[in-house]
Design a protein around this motif. Structure first.
Motif, PDB file in Angstrom:
ATOM      1  N   VAL A 211      -1.631 107.694   4.074  1.00  0.00           N
ATOM      2  CA  VAL A 211      -0.711 106.652   4.120  1.00  0.00           C
ATOM      3  C   VAL A 211      -0.473 105.472   2.375  1.00  0.00           C
ATOM      4  CG1 VAL A 211      -1.373 104.415   5.766  1.00  0.00           C
ATOM      5  CG2 VAL A 211      -1.512 105.825   6.042  1.00  0.00           C
ATOM      6  N   GLY A 212      -1.625 106.009   1.918  1.00  0.00           N
ATOM      7  CA  GLY A 212      -1.578 104.760   0.895  1.00  0.00           C
ATOM      8  C   GLY A 212      -0.060 104.931  -0.438  1.00  0.00           C
ATOM      9  N   GLU A 213       0.223 106.453  -0.076  1.00  0.00           N
ATOM     10  CA  GLU A 213       1.479 106.671  -1.202  1.00  0.00           C
ATOM     11  C   GLU A 213       3.009 106.280  -0.164  1.00  0.00           C
ATOM     12  OE1 GLU A 213       1.719 111.178  -1.087  1.00  0.00           O
ATOM     13  OE2 GLU A 213       0.035 111.208  -1.909  1.00  0.00           O
ATOM     14  N   GLN A 214       3.050 105.249   1.225  1.00  0.00           N
ATOM     15  CA  GLN A 214       3.859 105.131   1.982  1.00  0.00           C
ATOM     16  C   GLN A 214       4.334 102.872   1.211  1.00  0.00           C
ATOM     17  OE1 GLN A 214       6.031 107.546   3.320  1.00  0.00           O
ATOM     18  NE2 GLN A 214       4.045 108.585   2.565  1.00  0.00           N
ATOM     19  N   HIS A 215       5.340 103.142   1.465  1.00  0.00           N
ATOM     20  CA  HIS A 215       5.524 101.556   1.592  1.00  0.00           C
ATOM     21  C   HIS A 215       5.255 100.601   3.021  1.00  0.00           C
ATOM     22  CE1 HIS A 215       6.735 101.772  -2.337  1.00  0.00           C
ATOM     23  NE2 HIS A 215       7.537 102.149  -2.515  1.00  0.00           N
ATOM     24  N   THR A 216       4.519  99.334   3.220  1.00  0.00           N
ATOM     25  CA  THR A 216       4.686  99.098   4.603  1.00  0.00           C
ATOM     26  C   THR A 216       5.691  97.819   4.401  1.00  0.00           C
ATOM     27  OG1 THR A 216       3.030  97.566   3.545  1.00  0.00           O
ATOM     28  CG2 THR A 216       2.414  99.438   4.787  1.00  0.00           C
TER      29      THR A 216
ATOM     30  N   MET B 215      -6.533 104.911   9.698  1.00  0.00           N
ATOM     31  CA  MET B 215      -5.815 105.611   8.453  1.00  0.00           C
ATOM     32  C   MET B 215      -6.349 106.840   8.220  1.00  0.00           C
ATOM     33  SD  MET B 215      -3.487 102.780   7.521  1.00  0.00           S
ATOM     34  CE  MET B 215      -3.650 102.747   9.830  1.00  0.00           C
ATOM     35  N   LYS B 216      -7.012 107.611   7.991  1.00  0.00           N
ATOM     36  CA  LYS B 216      -7.786 108.613   7.955  1.00  0.00           C
ATOM     37  C   LYS B 216      -6.589 109.931   9.209  1.00  0.00           C
ATOM     38  CE  LYS B 216     -11.146 108.029   5.699  1.00  0.00           C
ATOM     39  NZ  LYS B 216     -12.707 108.088   4.830  1.00  0.00           N
TER      40      LYS B 216
ATOM     41  N   TYR C 196       8.480 110.154  11.818  1.00  0.00           N
ATOM     42  CA  TYR C 196       8.740 108.889  11.079  1.00  0.00           C
ATOM     43  C   TYR C 196       7.715 108.088  10.874  1.00  0.00           C
ATOM     44  CZ  TYR C 196      13.736 111.832  11.943  1.00  0.00           C
ATOM     45  OH  TYR C 196      14.343 112.686  12.574  1.00  0.00           O
ATOM     46  N   VAL C 197       7.949 107.868   9.285  1.00  0.00           N
ATOM     47  CA  VAL C 197       6.992 106.117   8.871  1.00  0.00           C
ATOM     48  C   VAL C 197       7.954 105.294   8.651  1.00  0.00           C
ATOM     49  CG1 VAL C 197       5.081 105.899   7.640  1.00  0.00           C
ATOM     50  CG2 VAL C 197       5.085 108.218   8.553  1.00  0.00           C
ATOM     51  N   ILE C 198       7.838 105.061   9.446  1.00  0.00           N
ATOM     52  CA  ILE C 198       8.628 103.172   8.227  1.00  0.00           C
ATOM     53  C   ILE C 198       8.278 101.891   8.436  1.00  0.00           C
ATOM     54  CG2 ILE C 198      10.580 101.759   9.926  1.00  0.00           C
ATOM     55  CD1 ILE C 198      11.720 103.940  11.775  1.00  0.00           C
TER      56      ILE C 198
ATOM     57  N   LEU D 259       4.774 103.026  13.713  1.00  0.00           N
ATOM     58  CA  LEU D 259       5.042 101.527  12.037  1.00  0.00           C
ATOM     59  C   LEU D 259       4.198 101.464  11.200  1.00  0.00           C
ATOM     60  CD1 LEU D 259       7.231  99.484  15.445  1.00  0.00           C
ATOM     61  CD2 LEU D 259       8.224 100.955  13.659  1.00  0.00           C
ATOM     62  N   ASN D 260       4.257 100.912   9.981  1.00  0.00           N
ATOM     63  CA  ASN D 260       3.030 101.587   9.054  1.00  0.00           C
ATOM     64  C   ASN D 260       3.197 100.031   8.237  1.00  0.00           C
ATOM     65  OD1 ASN D 260       1.639 102.372   7.567  1.00  0.00           O
ATOM     66  ND2 ASN D 260       3.112 102.634   5.325  1.00  0.00           N
ATOM     67  N   VAL D 261       2.213  98.752   9.187  1.00  0.00           N
ATOM     68  CA  VAL D 261       2.299  97.698   8.940  1.00  0.00           C
ATOM     69  C   VAL D 261       0.928  97.638   7.871  1.00  0.00           C
ATOM     70  CG1 VAL D 261       0.366  97.081  10.597  1.00  0.00           C
ATOM     71  CG2 VAL D 261       2.034  94.808   9.552  1.00  0.00           C
ATOM     72  N   SER D 262       0.930  96.791   7.130  1.00  0.00           N
ATOM     73  CA  SER D 262       0.113  96.371   5.955  1.00  0.00           C
ATOM     74  C   SER D 262      -1.142  95.642   6.982  1.00  0.00           C
ATOM     75  CB  SER D 262      -0.139  96.069   4.324  1.00  0.00           C
ATOM     76  OG  SER D 262       0.632  94.531   5.151  1.00  0.00           O
TER      77      SER D 262
END
Length: 292
Positions: free
Chosen positions: A19-24, A223-224, A241-243, A184-187
């Motif tokens: 997760v930490g390598e992905q943009h939100t 997240m884990k 798909y991680v958006i 859906l990758n929200v911060s």
């Protein structure tokens, strides 16, 4: 198209997802106005493809949506699918299993909600809750009555769950159901702001639950759980798909393009009309035109 979100946000099979390598956020790479105009165009394309899927009636499409609370799943469904024929599209929101559902295996209720051939099915939360919320709160699994103590829920237990999910999705894929899975990758910061908006704006109060803030305290655990689930179950036949989801206007246009790409891959066809049927059509046309 200038953007290829299907390629950009795909988690390839056997990839170690972090997760930490992905943009939100994606706002610096695309203009909001452009994305909103693009969404309008893509909705018309989706409408036509859904009509063809319905007419073809040999395949179905299952869309799995997963995210943390307030990431925008409901609004994405509303904005992306507002133009499709409701007869060919069904949304299922999975809540806590009922006592009847607990009498079966964890996949049973999801079988019941699968889309028929010719239709789109949307799972708002899904069978993945069994390796997400139930991994963060392993005591929930005891309601299945197979296990008596959370100590029994060891690494082998979770590996079996991932394997069951992959087998389930492979079976669906082999029998005409194409699958798209979207996270859906929200911060954490954006989630906090959306929670505050729900509290501060009267017309959004109904959306807020104090339990959402409680679950926020388990953010790192979630997240884990997402990292493990996505890494172990993103496959060629059922990809993840991680958006980035900090801007809802962006996540909507990215999701609709991914969905359209999958429908186009399905090589859908309108049913062919035989010579006999064409003759009958022509006879009906003449009869209608000669009506008095």
């Amino acid at each position: 198209m200038v953007y290829n979100f299907s390629e950009e946000f795909l988690v390839k099979e056997n990839t170690e997802f972090r997760v930490g390598e992905q943009h939100t956020s994606y706002k610096d790479k695309i203009e909001k106005a452009f994305a909103q105009n693009l969404l309008v165009q893509e909705k018309e394309k989706l409408r036509k493809l859904q009509e063809k899927l319905y007419a073809d009636s040999s395949q179905s499409l299952l869309i799995v949506l997963q995210a943390m609370d307030a990431a925008g799943k409901d609004s994405l469904i509303e904005h992306v699918f507002s133009g499709v024929n409701p007869q060919g599209c069904e949304v299922t929101s999975f809540k806590t299993p009922s006592s009847k559902e607990y009498e079966h295996d964890f996949l049973w209720r999801h079988y019941l909600a699968l889309p028929e051939k010719g239709k789109i099915g949307i799972f708002n939360r899904s069978h993945y809750e069994s390796v997400l919320v139930c991994k963060v709160h392993p005591e929930y699994n005891l309601s299945e009555k197979v296990w008596k103590d959370t100590k029994q829920l060891d690494d082998e237990f979770w590996e079996n769950r991932y394997e069951s999910i992959k087998n389930f999705e492979k079976h669906l894929s082999n029998n005409g159901t194409k699958i798209i899975k979207i996270f859906l990758n929200v911060s954490r910061e954006e989630q906090k702001q959306r929670f505050l908006d729900r509290i501060n704006e009267d017309d959004k109060n109904w959306k807020f639950s104090s339990g959402d803030v409680t679950e926020r305290g388990f953010w790192n655990d979630y997240m884990k759980a997402y990292e493990a689930a996505i890494s172990k179950t993103s496959t060629e036949y059922a990809p993840w798909y991680v958006i980035p989801a900090d801007q809802k206007w962006f996540s909507r246009v990215a999701a609709i393009q991914i969905i359209i790409d999958k429908l186009e891959e399905m090589n859908l066809q309108y049913p062919e009309v035989s010579a006999k049927e064409k003759s009958a059509l022509e006879a009906s046309k003449i009869k209608l035109e000669n009506e008095k």
